[in-house]
Design a protein around this motif. Structure first.
Motif, short mmCIF file in Angstrom:
data_model
loop_
_atom_site.label_atom_id
_atom_site.label_comp_id
_atom_site.label_asym_id
_atom_site.label_seq_id
_atom_site.Cartn_x
_atom_site.Cartn_y
_atom_site.Cartn_z
N ARG A 412 -1.98 -4.67 -1.25
CA ARG A 412 -1.58 -3.29 -0.67
C ARG A 412 -0.39 -3.76 0.09
NH1 ARG A 412 -4.26 1.67 2.42
NH2 ARG A 412 -2.36 2.44 3.44
N ARG A 413 0.73 -2.95 0.05
CA ARG A 413 1.75 -3.17 1.00
C ARG A 413 2.13 -1.70 1.34
NH1 ARG A 413 6.95 -6.60 -1.11
NH2 ARG A 413 5.48 -8.21 -0.62
N GLY A 414 2.01 -1.58 2.68
CA GLY A 414 2.27 -0.20 3.18
C GLY A 414 1.35 0.63 2.52
N ALA A 415 1.82 1.81 1.93
CA ALA A 415 1.07 2.84 1.18
C ALA A 415 0.93 2.33 -0.29
CB ALA A 415 1.63 4.06 1.17
N TRP A 416 1.62 1.41 -0.71
CA TRP A 416 1.82 1.11 -2.21
C TRP A 416 0.38 0.06 -2.35
CZ3 TRP A 416 4.07 3.88 -5.53
CH2 TRP A 416 5.45 4.55 -5.15
N LYS A 417 -0.15 0.18 -3.72
CA LYS A 417 -1.20 -0.59 -4.00
C LYS A 417 -0.83 -1.21 -5.64
CE LYS A 417 -6.06 -1.10 -4.64
NZ LYS A 417 -7.41 -0.60 -4.80
N TYR A 418 -0.96 -2.45 -5.54
CA TYR A 418 -0.84 -2.97 -6.88
C TYR A 418 -2.23 -3.36 -7.39
CZ TYR A 418 -0.47 -7.20 -10.20
OH TYR A 418 -0.67 -7.90 -11.27
N ASP A 430 0.47 5.08 -4.98
CA ASP A 430 1.01 5.38 -3.77
C ASP A 430 -0.53 6.20 -3.20
OD1 ASP A 430 2.01 6.60 -1.77
OD2 ASP A 430 3.58 7.63 -2.59
N LEU A 431 -0.92 4.99 -2.09
CA LEU A 431 -1.98 5.74 -1.36
C LEU A 431 -1.76 6.84 -0.70
CD1 LEU A 431 -3.83 2.04 -1.14
CD2 LEU A 431 -4.29 3.99 -3.02
N ALA A 432 -0.74 6.91 -0.40
CA ALA A 432 -0.53 8.17 0.84
C ALA A 432 -0.73 9.60 0.17
CB ALA A 432 0.90 8.02 1.42
N GLU A 433 -0.41 9.42 -1.15
CA GLU A 433 -0.49 10.67 -1.78
C GLU A 433 -1.78 10.64 -2.95
OE1 GLU A 433 1.61 13.29 -1.46
OE2 GLU A 433 2.97 12.06 -0.04
N ASP A 434 -2.26 9.62 -3.07
CA ASP A 434 -3.31 9.46 -4.22
C ASP A 434 -4.37 8.21 -4.01
OD1 ASP A 434 -4.38 9.47 -6.74
OD2 ASP A 434 -2.97 7.87 -7.58
#
Length: 468
Positions: A412-418, A430-434
């Motif tokens: 996880r980097r910021g709101a992004w998750k790989y 995009d964990l901020a939206e999903d």
């Protein structure tokens, strides 16, 4: 500011928030809402705090009423959240019991140590190397008394034990699971110990641990202390107080087992449990925490004791995880995102919520800093201290959160998750939206996916390989 940092900021401000924790109502009958976290600079006392670190076992992210459970009532943990900070984006160090405990005790990725490669530890050959510095050994060196009560799950006697790894006292079980009454555990043998000696008590295990923890916090301590209080609740088998009949049937199966697999099947309790039974177990955990916190208050130590409550990993079977997907064993959000609450009246204001992403090793670094203990330079921490954020109003640390288990990888980097699944397919969310990880953006953001994958692989190259 680069794009990822801008998105990270958005996640910190608004992503992942749950509704406000319920509190005592005002004159209009409206509960005061949580407010975004803000440090109270200069409030921390000069005296070093005590540390009470409480772990639930397989407790899901939304299993507390303050995290959204519609059918589970957890008034004591909700009160703890009102008195401190509730974290929405807290993560465990792994998706199963023992690797997360390795990460919390060492402040490092589980894959730094041989014992941390077991997911989870299942036999006497594996464990936490007694020579490896731990949260307990480093705090003890800095003048703390240390105790661990409850589930250890970092190796069995004779080679591994909390008392070999920095804890002055140990009362609890060595394995990952036990039947709550008979104390028959993961290896089919009795598993309740005081230090390195068996301790006989056939009452409900949560009750036994609560009594011992209450006794510890009520002592006349002449030095600051660390107490790791590790409940097995609500881990299977699905037993609440009063379920002696079901417990006896499970114990009989364990005693009659002719293989380790039969012992495991009995303890897994696949033919038992229900939402109602699980609710009882979580609510009994809440009651137990309430008793320990009441004892702390009566002892006069509440003001300068840091209380940290979390789960060791995500929930399973009967857990309420909405809106997250996945569960224990998986690196989807439901397997690693956990409830986490911190209270420290002397240093941190209450009724606050934080959306800062962090994971178990960060708490190791944080507690060491608050306790005035130095990490061992030969064993550098992977966690980052949150003390500056919590106490001095500093910006939260910007760095990647990394996980690796057999069959899954995540970063996880910021709101992004790989995330890479068991089929070897890479995903980007995009964990901020999903938060539910349903909108896979890998096809539309291939460059970002490649960047995060490269970052994951860079860390992975520094870890021990899994045995073949």
């Amino acid at each position: 500011m680069p794009e990822i940092s801008r998105r990270a900021l958005g996640a910190l401000v608004g992503g992942g928030a749950v509704g406000a924790v319920s509190g005592s109502a005002d004159a209009a009958g409206v509960a005061p809402a949580e407010r975004p976290f803000r440090a109270r600079p200069g409030a921390a006392p000069g005296q070093r705090p005590n540390f009470l670190v409480i772990l639930g076992d397989d407790l899901g992210w939304a299993d507390l009423s303050s995290y959204g459970a519609p059918h589970i009532r957890t008034p004591n943990l909700d009160r703890l959240a009102r008195q401190g900070v509730r974290f929405t984006d807290a993560y465990s160090g792994s998706s199963t019991c023992s690797p997360t405990r390795f990460s919390l005790y060492t402040g490092r990725y589980p894959g730094r140590t041989k014992g941390g490669l077991a997911e989870p530890i299942a036999d006497r050959s594996q464990g936490l190397d007694p020579n490896h510095p731990t949260l307990a050994s480093l705090l003890r060196k800095a003048g703390y008394d240390t105790a661990l009560i409850g589930k250890w799950h970092c190796g069995w006697l004779p080679d591994f034990s909390p008392t070999k790894s920095g804890w002055d006292e140990f009362f609890g079980n060595f394995g990952g699971v036990l039947e709550y009454y008979s104390k028959l555990g993961q290896l089919g043998a009795y598993d309740l110990y005081e230090g390195d000696a068996e301790y006989k008590d056939l009452r409900y295990y949560t009750t036994v641990l609560t009594e011992r923890a209450v006794e510890y916090v009520r002592r006349d301590h002449d030095r600051p202390w660390l107490l790791n209080l590790n409940f097995t609740t609500p881990h299977w088998p699905w037993l609440a107080e009063g379920d002696e009949g079901t417990a006896a049937a499970i114990a009989a199966k364990i005693r009659a087992a002719k293989s380790q697999a039969e012992v495991s099947r009995a303890l897994n309790h696949y033919d038992g449990g229900s939402v109602a039974k699980y609710t009882q177990m979580v609510e009994s955990l809440d009651s137990a925490v309430g008793e320990v916190l009441a004892a702390l208050r009566r002892s006069g130590q509440e003001e300068n004791t840091v209380v940290l409550f979390a789960s060791d990993n995500g929930g399973e079977r009967w857990s309420y995880l909405w809106p997250l997907s996945g569960g224990k064993f998986s690196l989807r959000e439901g397997g690693i995102r956990v409830p986490a609450i911190l209270r420290w009246p002397a240093g941190v204001d209450g009724r606050q919520v934080s959306h800062v992403p962090h994971f178990s090793p960060d708490w190791t670094a944080t507690l060491l800093e608050l306790g005035g203990a130095r990490p061992d330079p030969a064993y550098p921490l992977d966690g980052t201290s949150l003390a500056g954020y919590l106490l001095r109003g500093e910006q939260p640390p910007e760095r990647d959160l990394f996980w690796r288990v057999r069959g899954n990888r995540a970063l996880r980097r910021g709101a992004w998750k790989y995330y890479r699944d068991t089929e070897g397919t890479d995903h980007l969310y995009d964990l901020a939206e999903d938060q539910r990880e349903q909108a896979d953006l890998a096809p539309v953001r291939p460059e970002l996916l490649a960047k995060l994958r490269t970052a994951w692989e860079k860390v992975d190259r520094t870890l021990l390989p899994y045995p073949s």
